[in-house]
Scaffold this active site. Structure first.
Site, PDB file in Angstrom:
ATOM      1  N   GLU A 188      -3.267   0.366  -6.506  1.00  0.00           N
ATOM      2  CA  GLU A 188      -2.956  -0.184  -6.602  1.00  0.00           C
ATOM      3  C   GLU A 188      -2.835  -0.013  -8.063  1.00  0.00           C
ATOM      4  O   GLU A 188      -3.202   0.099  -9.141  1.00  0.00           O
ATOM      5  CB  GLU A 188      -2.816  -1.580  -5.732  1.00  0.00           C
ATOM      6  CG  GLU A 188      -2.689  -2.688  -5.999  1.00  0.00           C
ATOM      7  CD  GLU A 188      -1.295  -2.042  -4.964  1.00  0.00           C
ATOM      8  OE1 GLU A 188       0.003  -2.206  -5.719  1.00  0.00           O
ATOM      9  OE2 GLU A 188      -0.940  -2.558  -3.875  1.00  0.00           O
ATOM     10  N   CYS A 214       1.114  -1.226   0.188  1.00  0.00           N
ATOM     11  CA  CYS A 214      -0.188  -0.250  -0.099  1.00  0.00           C
ATOM     12  C   CYS A 214       0.259   1.342  -0.420  1.00  0.00           C
ATOM     13  O   CYS A 214       1.476   1.186   1.303  1.00  0.00           O
ATOM     14  CB  CYS A 214      -0.926   0.149   1.485  1.00  0.00           C
ATOM     15  SG  CYS A 214      -1.549   1.431   1.215  1.00  0.00           S
TER      16      CYS A 214
END
Length: 351
Positions: free
Chosen positions: A141, A2
């Site tokens: 992402e 992340c």
């Protein structure tokens, strides 16, 4: 992993979005929002669609970390009490000695679930119960698409109530979005398990920082990426993760799971650069290769369609092919051999 998030709610909205139902002393049920506490010094939280590491973003912690207690005082109440506190994204190792909060040189944006108990960067936070919940609209992402060397960004967020688009404030920002009777009716935040630490520089500056726990992705999310943050889906999971007095760190780690309900959609590649701070970068985009039609291209198309005159092909009457018969004898093509023979014959007759 992340490495980029979106967090667009203001401090008051964040507190209301994390409100929980409590029972008051007179037996009445109502919703109570956590308190907001500013970071000491000049560090503050600014909402953004494109949060990068080293930014100060909101995390939720147990109030006992602020008060310096480990368990609730007897008779004070049974409902958990939380504080939302901006902290720097990227945990500063507790052993680091220096004057700069980012000068340690380690990558601590995420801490891997596997082997976390052996890591000297994170073990002190585990043993001290310094567990936090990282709050955000969602995270980004990147997926490498087939036949494309560039990575396509996606925005991952929690399932939303009907009619609520977390990237579209107009879909939920209404006067009755929160009340003590009904709680929060706006977007559902994504809540990720994290660890935090308090660091003191050689200059005496105090900095609170955190790291997001990540795990191997479950079956659903693995189609997008092989790792996923440890997401807390329910209020009970949040309470268990933050209640370091009731639940030890070993038991708390067991609570975390990689199969969670999340949703995602492709977003503009402008999010690739963390310096881009345009609003609504977490809004869905089409992956159609056809470039989006802009205002100027629409105007040009309209002008061309109005000014172009269709040319019609002239009407042509086919000519009937006829055979022409000439009264004259057909002239034979010139032949040198015939000409020479004719000249010889004329010479012979003149003799």
């Amino acid at each position: 992993m992340c490495g980029r998030t979106a967090c667009t709610l203001g401090p008051d909205e964040l507190c209301k979005a994390c409100s929980t139902q409590i029972v008051t002393s007179d037996g009445k049920k109502q919703y109570q929002a956590p308190q907001w506490q500013d970071h000491p010094g000049n560090y503050s939280y600014t909402p953004s669609c494109n949060m990068a590491p080293s930014r100060f973003t909101p995390v939720m912690i147990s109030e006992h970390h602020v008060r310096g207690t480990k368990r609730a005082i007897e008779g004070e109440g049974l409902s958990p009490q939380y504080v939302i506190h901006p902290m720097m994204w990227g945990l500063i190792p507790p052993y680091y000695k220096g004057s700069s909060r980012t000068g340690h040189g380690y990558s601590t944006t995420n801490c891997r679930y596997e082997g976390i108990e052996e890591k000297k960067t994170y073990k002190p936070s585990l043993t001290k119960g310094q567990r936090c919940v990282v709050l955000c609209d969602g995270f980004y992402e990147w997926q490498t698409t087939k036949g494309d060397k560039n990575k396509q960004p996606y925005f991952i967020h929690a399932p939303q109530p009907e009619g609520v688009e977390i990237w579209n404030r107009e879909s939920w920002d209404k006067p009755d979005v929160w009340s003590e009777e009904e709680g929060w009716k706006g977007p559902h935040l994504l809540k990720m398990a994290g660890l935090f630490s308090s660091w003191l520089s050689t200059e005496g500056e105090k900095v609170m920082s955190y790291s997001v726990l990540t795990m191997e992705s479950g079956k659903k999310f693995s189609s997008l990426h092989h790792r996923i943050p440890a997401i807390l889906e329910t209020n009970q999971e949040v309470e268990d993760w933050l209640d370091f007095g009731r639940i030890g760190y070993k038991e708390a780690l067991v609570i975390l799971k990689n199969e969670v309900e999340v949703e995602w959609h492709p977003v503009s590649k402008t999010v690739n650069n963390s310096r881009n701070q345009e609003p609504n970068m977490n809004a869905p985009v089409s992956l159609d290769k056809k470039p989006p039609e802009t205002a100027s291209s629409k105007l040009m198309s309209a002008w061309l369609s109005k000014g172009t005159v269709k040319k019609e092909s002239p009407s042509i009457t086919p000519i009937k092919k006829e055979t022409v018969v000439s009264n004259e004898k057909e002239e034979k093509p010139f032949s040198f051999k015939n000409w020479l023979k004719k000249e010889c014959d004329n010479s012979a007759s003149n003799k």
